[in-house]
Structures are given as structure tokens and as C-alpha cells.
Design an enzyme around this catalytic site. Sequence first.
Site, PDB file in Angstrom:
ATOM      1  CG  HIS A 170       8.330  12.101  10.460  1.00  0.00           C
ATOM      2  ND1 HIS A 170       8.023  11.809   9.166  1.00  0.00           N
ATOM      3  CD2 HIS A 170       9.618  11.719  10.628  1.00  0.00           C
ATOM      4  CE1 HIS A 170       9.081  11.255   8.573  1.00  0.00           C
ATOM      5  NE2 HIS A 170      10.072  11.202   9.441  1.00  0.00           N
ATOM      6  CD  GLN A 221      11.806  10.609  14.105  1.00  0.00           C
ATOM      7  OE1 GLN A 221      10.794   9.990  13.856  1.00  0.00           O
ATOM      8  NE2 GLN A 221      12.900  10.469  13.378  1.00  0.00           N
ATOM      9  CG  ASN A 244      -6.015   6.822   5.967  1.00  0.00           C
ATOM     10  OD1 ASN A 244      -6.281   5.624   6.098  1.00  0.00           O
ATOM     11  ND2 ASN A 244      -6.650   7.608   5.124  1.00  0.00           N
ATOM     12  CE1 TYR A 260      -4.121   1.878   0.515  1.00  0.00           C
ATOM     13  CE2 TYR A 260      -2.563   3.414   1.503  1.00  0.00           C
ATOM     14  CZ  TYR A 260      -3.805   3.146   0.949  1.00  0.00           C
ATOM     15  OH  TYR A 260      -4.735   4.146   0.829  1.00  0.00           O
ATOM     16  CD  GLU A 270      10.640   4.708  14.024  1.00  0.00           C
ATOM     17  OE1 GLU A 270      10.251   5.725  14.659  1.00  0.00           O
ATOM     18  OE2 GLU A 270      10.268   4.464  12.858  1.00  0.00           O
ATOM     19  CG  HIS A 271      14.845   6.437  13.947  1.00  0.00           C
ATOM     20  ND1 HIS A 271      13.522   6.834  14.028  1.00  0.00           N
ATOM     21  CD2 HIS A 271      15.019   5.935  12.698  1.00  0.00           C
ATOM     22  CE1 HIS A 271      12.933   6.578  12.870  1.00  0.00           C
ATOM     23  NE2 HIS A 271      13.802   6.037  12.045  1.00  0.00           N
ATOM     24  CG  ASP A 302      14.835   8.744   7.835  1.00  0.00           C
ATOM     25  OD1 ASP A 302      14.761   7.717   8.524  1.00  0.00           O
ATOM     26  OD2 ASP A 302      14.644   9.897   8.291  1.00  0.00           O
ATOM     27  CB  SER A 322       8.494   8.651  13.598  1.00  0.00           C
ATOM     28  OG  SER A 322       9.696   8.109  13.156  1.00  0.00           O
ATOM     29  CG  HIS A 372      -0.323 -38.796  18.088  1.00  0.00           C
ATOM     30  ND1 HIS A 372      -1.668 -38.501  18.125  1.00  0.00           N
ATOM     31  CD2 HIS A 372       0.292 -37.666  17.635  1.00  0.00           C
ATOM     32  CE1 HIS A 372      -1.856 -37.234  17.731  1.00  0.00           C
ATOM     33  NE2 HIS A 372      -0.681 -36.716  17.432  1.00  0.00           N
ATOM     34  CD  GLN A 415     -11.729   2.477  -0.797  1.00  0.00           C
ATOM     35  OE1 GLN A 415     -11.919   2.388   0.430  1.00  0.00           O
ATOM     36  NE2 GLN A 415     -11.644   3.644  -1.415  1.00  0.00           N
ATOM     37  CD  GLU A 470       2.434 -35.116  24.675  1.00  0.00           C
ATOM     38  OE1 GLU A 470       1.803 -34.933  23.623  1.00  0.00           O
ATOM     39  OE2 GLU A 470       3.440 -34.455  24.995  1.00  0.00           O
TER      40      GLU A 470
END
Lengths: 429, 429
Positions: free
Chosen positions: A257, A254, A209, A122, A322-323, A356, A232, A415, A186, A410
Site C-alpha cells: 500500500h 499490506q 491526499n 470524496y 487495524e487488521h 478489503d 495501513s 432552573h 476546493q 448547583e
Amino acid sequence: MKIVAAQDFRLDRNVDYGTNEQNESVRQIVSTVRKEGDSAVLRYTAEHDHVLLTPEKLRVTKEEMMAAYDKVDRAFVSHIREAANNIRRFHEKQKRNSWMDFEPDGSLLGQIIRPLDRVGVYVPGGKAAYPSSVLMNVIPAQVAGVEEIVMVTPPATSGGEGINPYILVAAAEAGVSEMYRVGGAQAIAALAYGTESIRKVDKICGPGNIYVALAKREVFGAVDIDSIAGPSEIVVLADDTARAEYVAADLLSQAEHDEMASAILVTTSKLLAEQVQAEVEKQLKQLPREKIARASIDSHGSIIVVDSVLEGIEVVNKLAPEHLEVMVQEPMTYVSYIRHAGAIFLGPYSSEPVGDYFAGPNHIIPTNGTARYASPVDVDDFTKKSSLIYYSKEAFLANGEAIIGLARHEGLEGHARAIEVRLMLEKQG
Amino acid sequence: MKIVAAQDFRLDRNVDYGTNEQNESVRQIVSTVRKEGDSAVLRYTAEHDHVLLTPEKLRVTKEEMMAAYDKVDRAFVSHIREAANNIRRFHEKQKRNSWMDFEPDGSLLGQIIRPLDRVGVYVPGGKAAYPSSVLMNVIPAQVAGVEEIVMVTPPATSGGEGINPYILVAAAEAGVSEMYRVGGAQAIAALAYGTESIRKVDKICGPGNIYVALAKREVFGAVDIDSIAGPSEIVVLADDTARAEYVAADLLSQAEHDEMASAILVTTSKLLAEQVQAEVEKQLKQLPREKIARASIDSHGSIIVVDSVLEGIEVVNKLAPEHLEVMVQEPMTYVSYIRHAGAIFLGPYSSEPVGDYFAGPNHIIPTNGTARYASPVDVDDFTKKSSLIYYSKEAFLANGEAIIGLARHEGLEGHARAIEVRLMLEKQG
């Protein structure tokens, strides 16, 4: 930007799971597309993107992709190509081989590693359309050996059916073989369940989103999905050798963003703390996205002063950012102590945007403290394994009784008998 | 067991997401344990397991684990030890090294692979207490290098606080370092959020009933979880060289698990199809778990006759089964065509229980067709990666402009400036 003591610092973290209305609307879209296919996809595209399409126009043609090259500047093509090469080279190192183990009793045991058959990526439209994200999702899949990589992206409202030419060029450079102009929940539903025009995939990845994120959660199980990213984050760990201008600029890269982004400095230098505080204010005023960056710095920005780099690393390990940028003397000597960070940038020149856009490692990195257990996107995310077991007659006869014993403990007599019937009949010959 | 044509065959698959009441009850338990800690854990244990504990009694002692060895038969200890050795040996081959790439421009790029810090393993109580599952969850974590492996299991109602000694021995053999007598959603909540007695983990794995499964879904994000297993499945692909007795016994070993389990034979031999049909009926009558196995065979069992082994493999790839047995001549020559199967068992002696208990590969395998994208549990599930980027001054100066260009195309001026400020100040010296 406030300066706080390590013991007083607490990071607010939150993931957006959407309102009830958003969840309800997404469930509705997903189930309608699943039932009605293309016609529902086109209806929602008209309703949400205000673009009227026919099924024949859903697919983006090869010609359209090629024509995009005339609409972007030449420097962009060469930069994106260089970035794609770096990303490809880094991810090539992650490839793994199937293996097999040959046992002395004649048995074979192994692990087969294969690419997924078909992956959907996407790509958001509008302002959040990032060519770099196209590379970071598509190239690892391609390196893994995925033969069918399908991209979906919403048709631009203003440009009619047209798609951002920078996205088209990035997709072409990355090696996308199939593209559809459809976005939102969709698009996710179409990829997960298939329609007349869009065949079902095995995994869906890429940012989007809140509707896209909720739709991915909704279809998980029918297909695999990537993780759903939180806001982020950057932590800069610096001593008095770091330059305040660099630290401040990286924190702001950062913060720009998203209002929810976090930018945190952990430093052994009180002087640097104050210099960065002033420099952030100065640089903020000149930033086009000042409003967003300021909101982020005000609510989620902090400067933490610590006594030593190792104490700073303790703070980092708790945050699992994250960073992480490490701007201290001899940064390499500290790497072994950093247990939890998605990506680690060492030294004064490894500014986060280097990673990045360009260096090669993936920029899709675990957020929200999930670096404790999760990893940047890589080739493994587009492969899967199967175990292989060939047991020889010799191995079977030697171990049959042990297997029967374990099965009976068991309470799984069926088995045990699957083994027993063979022992019996093989002895009869 | 019905014989159907390939084109008429359709497998019903479903995952149990619980009733509204079950979901509500789980959410309640999780949020209460998160708020109240130990006291809530003990209250739910009293309520659901009818066992009264004090916080001091939550932890299973080393002495208790050792005492279990006197309560199990010697053969069991030696069998489980042999199985553990095989499982450990197989999983050792999955270990991977961190790597680093040394670039000609002085940069370093790498991937650090580390074990998770702390992992929780859920082990069901009662009849579903399987020592083999303990090994299959704990050993990969241990091989990965996880230092803290915590087991939770409900106290047995009948035996008071006592825990099944077979489970205790399996845990000791596998190398569990810490164990608590707590089960159900309260155990999952305690592992995810921590209480006074039980520290928070990074990942929770292991099978459980519907409450455990729903609780794992509920806490996902706070910690990682393993996948939630659907009903177990076997597909046997056989030609006229296969023995009907073996095929029938293997189908039944799967069917006895659960009424929802699927056992499917795909064969090129009409004669074998009929022989297996008769043999399943004959063996079923002698099975202690006949009722469960019969329900499974009646609702989810099928025999599909195909024209060739390759056509059979097409059916297999559509099903993407958890377990696939290939009982045809020269089975190895077909492996490359099998794209989707969690574990592949080749030849007449690789009966599924060989893999369930003993051979070495993991028995926790993707169900419900998720073998299209998922993998058996392995060492990777207990590790995570961090990217490492050290950019040299040379690399930075050579590529700074390209990075700025890419950042500006995405409208992220703050990113561009983090590079620009360095280019500017470095040129000034």
C-alpha cells in the site's frame, strides 16, 4: 524482515499533519471557496488539475455515468455488484430502531434515530481511485437512509473532464445520486460551505491526499468528518499450523500500500518465523510494487516470536492493529481475549483482501492504535440520535421538588424556578 | 426580548478556539506533563491552583469520598440517587449486543461490541462544579461496561486539598473507582499520556474551561475525546395553548447559564409572543443571575412569530437546537417533522430542567447546530466495534476469482496474489 523479541518491540506510529506551507495553502483555499463559491472552485480546478470547466460542467450527468458501463469489462460489473450486495447485507444488520419507553406514571422517554440529511463522499483521482472505497463509504450511508449522497472526485488530467469509468460504475452500483468533478481542498470547502452549484452537506467522508485530509480538519465543526486515516497496518498472529506462503503474501498485501504501512507477524513458531522471513523475500522479488513493499517491510515490518498464543494476544492488544489475522488452530476460541483490533480475520482462508473487497464488513478501519477506542465505518456513522422526553403531570408533581433541590445545589435558581412556577400555578389550578 | 419575523432571523453562532496565548500555554503544559510526568503535574497545580501536593496526595482516598456523605444534606443524597437510577435505567436501553451472522457457505461474519478499557472524566472545580454532570458522564460509561472510570477535578483553592463534597457524593453514587485532585490542561495531559501516578486512559470526556477544552483538542488522537460544547441553547415552539409564565421561565433557565447562551421562542401566537416578552422582563428582575441572563436575552434572545406549527418546525430544523421544547396542542403528532434537535421536550410539564437533572436522558447534547449530525452522549460513546470475518474454504474457493479481479482493477497485485497463492496451493492439496 527482522525477527525481534516481544519485549524489544516498539512500533513507530505517526500521523502526517502536513507542513506549514500545506496548512497555509489549505486554509487559503478553504476560505476563498467559502467566500467566492463556484468561481473559486473553477479557478483552483484550472490551477491544480489543469482542467478548464464552466459551472454547468461541474456536475457529472446521468448519461456520463451510464456510458461508463460500456467502458469497463463485464466481469468487473458483476464482481462489483456481488461485492456491493455483500456489503449491503452486512451493513443492513447494523440498522437500529428508534425506541420509546412507556413509564407507569404516564411519561414517555425515548431515543429517535435518524439518518443524516446529506452526505458528501470524496473519491481520489488518479492511481488512488479505488472503486472498493466508493462502495465502503456510500453503502453504509445509503443503508442508514441518507437521501442525498453526493460524490466529488477530481477531473482526470489526461482524460480532460472524464472520470475513471470504474469509479463511475462503482458509484452507480452503490447508489450515488449526485456527482461533481472537483477534487482537492476546493472540493472539501465546497461540500462544507456550499457554492452556487454544490449544496452544503452535513458530513464529509472518504480518503484523500494530505491536502484533502487537512481541508477536512479545517472544516470540521461546520460539518462532521470521518476520521483521518493513518498508514495501513496488519498483524498476523500464527502458530505452527499456518502456511508460510499465506502469511507472507498477506503481510505483503499490506506492505504494497505505502512505504509507511506496517506488516507484523506474531508467532509461537520459530520455524514459521524463519520460513516467513524467506518467503517474504522470495515473493517480494516478484511483486510489481516491490519498491514500496520493500521499503515498508524494511522500516515497519517485524516478526515477533512469543511463547504462547495468549502471549501473542497481549502483544496484539498493545498494538491495537487495524487488521488482525488469526491463523492458529481453533482461532474462534481466542476471540474473547482480543480486546483491541479493528477487524479480525480468522483461519487460513480469511486473507485480508477477502475483507478489503468482498466479504461485507467495512474496509475503512481505525489505524494507528485508535482501535482502542474507534470502530470501522458503519451505519451509525450516518445516523444521529435525539432524546425524547414527555413528562406527565403526575410525574412532574411527584418529582418537582427533587428537581428543584438539585438545581439549587448547583446555584441555578432559574432552573429551580422553571419547575417552581409550574408547581405553584398547577396547584392554583 | 425582540420579536422578529422568521425570514429576518439569523442566529450568530461561535465557538471559542482560544487566543494564541492560551493555545501556546496549553501546548506548553501538555508537552511538559508528557515529558516530566507527576513532577510537572504538581508544579502546575501549585502555580495555577495554589495548592501544594505530593504525589501520594494526588489520589483522592476512599475515606475522603465516604466522609463527604456527612457534609451534604440528606435530601441531596436521596435526590441524586433517584436521578442516578433514572439515568441508569434510560441508558441501559441503549446497550447493544455483539452479533454474528452464519452464512450458508460456512462463513461467519460479525460485529463485536466492547466497552472501552479506561475512561477519564474531567469535572470542573469552583462554581461550575455540577454534580449532575458527573452523573451524565460517568453513568453511560459504567452502563457500557467500562471497568476503569477515572475522575479528575482541581483541588479547591479555599478548602486546601478538599474537593466539593457534592461532587464526591455524586461520583460515589455514579460508581467512580478512581479519583485524582488535578485540574486544567495538566489533568488532561496526565490522562492522555499517563504519569507515574495516573495511568493513561482511552478517552477523556467532561466539560471544562477554555484551557481544558484546548488541551482536549491538543491530545486528540493519543486518546479519544468527547465533543467540545458550545454555548447552551433552547428553542421553545409554542402555540396559544402555552402558558407565558412557563415559556418565560424555561427561556430564562437557559439564559442564566452564560451570556453566550441562546433562548428563542417560535410561536404561532402573537398574543403569546407579547405575553412572554412581558413575563421574561418580570421574571428577569427576580433572578439571582439577572445580569448573565439579561446579557444572554439581549444579545441572543429572540421571539419569532410564524403562521403555523409546521412553519415553526422549519425554523427549528434550520436552527438544529440543543434543546427543543414543544408546547403546542398534541405535541406528539409533530415529532416526525422535527429532523434536527438534540433533545425534544414535549408538553407543558417537560420543562428543560426535568431533563437536565432527572428524567434519565443525557443532558450533554450537541450545541451550535451540530444536532444536524451529532447526538447526545450515550452508551455508544463508551463502546467500540470490531468486525469479525471467518471465511470458510467453500466460500473462499467460490469467490477467490472475483476478489482477484477487483484487486487487479485497483492495481494492487499483492492483494491479488494473497488470494491466488491460496487457490493454487489448495488445488494442489
